[in-house]
Design a protein around this motif. Sequence first.
Motif, mmCIF file in Angstrom:
data_model
loop_
_atom_site.group_PDB
_atom_site.id
_atom_site.type_symbol
_atom_site.label_atom_id
_atom_site.label_comp_id
_atom_site.label_asym_id
_atom_site.label_seq_id
_atom_site.Cartn_x
_atom_site.Cartn_y
_atom_site.Cartn_z
ATOM 1 N N ALA A 72 -9.249 1.543 55.434
ATOM 2 C CA ALA A 72 -9.801 0.209 55.714
ATOM 3 C C ALA A 72 -10.251 0.113 57.168
ATOM 4 O O ALA A 72 -11.305 -0.472 57.463
ATOM 5 C CB ALA A 72 -8.754 -0.857 55.411
ATOM 6 N N LYS A 73 -9.477 0.698 58.089
ATOM 7 C CA LYS A 73 -9.847 0.685 59.513
ATOM 8 C C LYS A 73 -11.165 1.433 59.724
ATOM 9 O O LYS A 73 -12.029 0.996 60.492
ATOM 10 C CB LYS A 73 -8.731 1.344 60.334
ATOM 11 N N GLY A 74 -11.335 2.552 59.027
ATOM 12 C CA GLY A 74 -12.563 3.325 59.172
ATOM 13 C C GLY A 74 -13.785 2.592 58.660
ATOM 14 O O GLY A 74 -14.912 2.855 59.103
ATOM 15 N N LYS A 75 -13.587 1.661 57.723
ATOM 16 C CA LYS A 75 -14.703 0.919 57.151
ATOM 17 C C LYS A 75 -14.934 -0.423 57.840
ATOM 18 O O LYS A 75 -15.720 -1.250 57.363
ATOM 19 C CB LYS A 75 -14.462 0.687 55.656
ATOM 20 N N THR A 76 -14.209 -0.651 58.940
ATOM 21 C CA THR A 76 -14.349 -1.906 59.692
ATOM 22 C C THR A 76 -14.753 -1.557 61.117
ATOM 23 O O THR A 76 -13.912 -1.555 62.024
ATOM 24 C CB THR A 76 -13.025 -2.705 59.687
ATOM 25 N N PRO A 77 -15.998 -1.243 61.365
ATOM 26 C CA PRO A 77 -16.413 -0.745 62.684
ATOM 27 C C PRO A 77 -16.184 -1.727 63.823
ATOM 28 O O PRO A 77 -15.939 -1.316 64.956
ATOM 29 C CB PRO A 77 -17.914 -0.463 62.492
ATOM 30 N N TYR A 78 -16.256 -3.029 63.531
ATOM 31 C CA TYR A 78 -16.103 -4.001 64.613
ATOM 32 C C TYR A 78 -14.662 -4.500 64.766
ATOM 33 O O TYR A 78 -14.387 -5.332 65.601
ATOM 34 C CB TYR A 78 -17.021 -5.202 64.376
ATOM 35 N N TYR A 79 -13.808 -3.976 63.908
ATOM 36 C CA TYR A 79 -12.415 -4.450 63.965
ATOM 37 C C TYR A 79 -11.684 -3.727 65.096
ATOM 38 O O TYR A 79 -11.641 -2.514 65.116
ATOM 39 C CB TYR A 79 -11.710 -4.186 62.638
ATOM 40 N N HIS A 80 -11.152 -4.470 66.029
ATOM 41 C CA HIS A 80 -10.547 -3.823 67.204
ATOM 42 C C HIS A 80 -9.299 -3.039 66.802
ATOM 43 O O HIS A 80 -8.580 -3.410 65.875
ATOM 44 C CB HIS A 80 -10.228 -4.850 68.287
ATOM 45 N N SER A 81 -9.042 -1.981 67.537
ATOM 46 C CA SER A 81 -8.007 -1.012 67.166
ATOM 47 C C SER A 81 -6.593 -1.431 67.565
ATOM 48 O O SER A 81 -5.625 -0.796 67.151
ATOM 49 C CB SER A 81 -8.320 0.350 67.815
ATOM 50 N N GLU A 82 -6.486 -2.477 68.371
ATOM 51 C CA GLU A 82 -5.160 -2.861 68.891
ATOM 52 C C GLU A 82 -4.176 -3.167 67.763
ATOM 53 O O GLU A 82 -3.031 -2.716 67.775
ATOM 54 C CB GLU A 82 -5.315 -4.083 69.798
ATOM 55 N N GLN A 83 -4.615 -3.918 66.783
ATOM 56 C CA GLN A 83 -3.742 -4.288 65.663
ATOM 57 C C GLN A 83 -3.350 -3.058 64.851
ATOM 58 O O GLN A 83 -2.189 -2.890 64.475
ATOM 59 C CB GLN A 83 -4.447 -5.310 64.776
ATOM 60 N N TYR A 84 -4.336 -2.186 64.593
ATOM 61 C CA TYR A 84 -4.074 -0.973 63.812
ATOM 62 C C TYR A 84 -3.083 -0.062 64.545
ATOM 63 O O TYR A 84 -2.144 0.483 63.941
ATOM 64 C CB TYR A 84 -5.382 -0.228 63.563
ATOM 65 N N ASN A 85 -3.262 0.087 65.856
ATOM 66 C CA ASN A 85 -2.345 0.930 66.648
ATOM 67 C C ASN A 85 -0.932 0.364 66.638
ATOM 68 O O ASN A 85 0.055 1.100 66.582
ATOM 69 C CB ASN A 85 -2.851 1.046 68.084
ATOM 70 N N LYS A 86 -0.841 -0.957 66.673
ATOM 71 C CA LYS A 86 0.474 -1.605 66.619
ATOM 72 C C LYS A 86 1.150 -1.332 65.278
ATOM 73 O O LYS A 86 2.356 -1.065 65.212
ATOM 74 C CB LYS A 86 0.319 -3.114 66.836
ATOM 75 N N MET A 87 0.361 -1.379 64.204
ATOM 76 C CA MET A 87 0.897 -1.077 62.871
ATOM 77 C C MET A 87 1.433 0.349 62.814
ATOM 78 O O MET A 87 2.508 0.611 62.279
ATOM 79 C CB MET A 87 -0.187 -1.268 61.812
ATOM 80 N N MET A 88 0.668 1.284 63.373
ATOM 81 C CA MET A 88 1.087 2.694 63.357
ATOM 82 C C MET A 88 2.371 2.897 64.163
ATOM 83 O O MET A 88 3.255 3.677 63.776
ATOM 84 C CB MET A 88 -0.026 3.575 63.931
ATOM 85 N N LYS A 89 2.481 2.185 65.259
ATOM 86 C CA LYS A 89 3.683 2.295 66.091
ATOM 87 C C LYS A 89 4.912 1.789 65.335
ATOM 88 O O LYS A 89 5.970 2.430 65.329
ATOM 89 C CB LYS A 89 3.485 1.496 67.380
ATOM 90 N N GLU A 90 4.773 0.623 64.690
ATOM 91 C CA GLU A 90 5.881 0.066 63.919
ATOM 92 C C GLU A 90 6.261 0.992 62.766
ATOM 93 O O GLU A 90 7.444 1.189 62.467
ATOM 94 C CB GLU A 90 5.501 -1.313 63.380
ATOM 95 N N PHE A 91 5.236 1.575 62.134
ATOM 96 C CA PHE A 91 5.481 2.507 61.035
ATOM 97 C C PHE A 91 6.239 3.743 61.529
ATOM 98 O O PHE A 91 7.181 4.215 60.877
ATOM 99 C CB PHE A 91 4.153 2.917 60.395
ATOM 100 N N GLY A 92 5.834 4.271 62.683
ATOM 101 C CA GLY A 92 6.493 5.445 63.248
ATOM 102 C C GLY A 92 7.956 5.188 63.560
ATOM 103 O O GLY A 92 8.835 6.004 63.240
#
Length: 463
Positions: free
Chosen positions: A267-287
């Motif tokens: 979904a992140k790859g298909k959202t070019p204008y969606y800023h990465s901050e939220q996605y990176n936060k999700m990955m951190k919480e997942f880790g």
Amino acid sequence: MRIKFRFSLLLLFVISCQFIQAQIDSVNTYLNSAKQAYKLGDYAVSTLYFEKALVFSNNLSENHKDQKALKLEALKGLITVSGMGSAIDLSIAVYEKHRSFVFQNLCSSKQKAIKIGLINNFIAVAYHNNYTDEAIKAYQDFINYSNNCTDFRDVNKVQASANAVLAFAKLKKTKKAVELLPLLSYYVDSLPNWTKADYEKVLAKVKSKTNSSTEEIINHYKNAANDYNSSHKYSYELNVYETLLKDYAVNLSNKELMDIIEKSKIAKGKTPYYHSEQYNKMMKEFGILMLERSASEIENQQLKNYSFILVTLALLIIISLLFIANKGNREKKNVYQQLYNTEKQFKLQQEKLTQLKHNFVKQNYVISLVEKKNSSKSFYDLCESLIKNFPQLNYNIQDTYTGLTKKEIKIIYLSLLDISNKESASLLHLTYGSYRVAKNRLLKKMKCTDINHFDISIKKLLS
């Protein structure tokens, strides 16, 4: 002359039109810049450009055909973007300042659509920033105004009602939230901005405030994410996955979590204008979560490896405790038996002392003490009786307290029989004061702190 005057007016008109057009161009430039910054996720810059667009649109003449539309577009963008960023207070202040302008002629306004969108967006950002009271107040104002409109249909209320449902649910006013659900359900997939995915997400939010099972809530979120994916609304899909990771990760298996992360990446790859901050936060919480689970699994494996030893030790401890408890019960029983025997012996001693006192008093008070000639005979008889009933008495006195006088031993005898101080003084041919002095001296020799201590000490001499 007339030609010159007309030419001047025409020139002024042209200049005025050019000036107004320049202002309109400035407003549109700021609006486009604000929208571009919003797409890139730069809310601060977007807010700044929307503010400038609002200022320039306010400077336009109210009679200009585009003035209200441009102002409303700037207002909508400013309220929405500042609310999505970290400037919710600005969003609320701008909304309150222009509230009357927004609701003016709401039913018949040519800009009804943008006004409805502005109100919906304000309710949404207020709710998402936990300003639920402001969100519900704006919704109720919207409903009150729209109810007075003859051509205002339910479809115009759906988005506002959806956000109101979320606000009511957050305030745990579930009854009011549930009352609005039929309206939301009726228009599922029949409106451009209201789909089954939106409805599933709202249901999940509402049910999270009720007694619904966690599994049911998670299923609603998963349905919403799948529907968003099918309709190519990938940013909304990503928002749903963020909610699942944030609030329900503990209820998801490792396989489910990995599936969510994989779908989030797509979904992140298909959202070019969606800023990465939220996605990176999700990955951190997942880790962090996976590290905690890995550590827990290692601990569980170690526990399994030592389970037999632990069970064996536990059984040994239980057997030992039972043995100790059994032994303790036997010892307790012996102690109780000893206490019973001691109490019985003490009772017997008391009965003997009471009988001796009775006999002694009877012997010494048949006739007046004053007339009694041989009181030493009474003490001899008393001594004989005490020795007969308590053979160890004299030995215990001599062994425990050396150096006592005969008079002091007589005081012990009389005290054992519980003869009063006044009567004891008469029997020993002493004044009451002299007897008190002699008894106090005896207490000091016996190292007794008070009369109670003395009574306990002399009774110990009987056995």
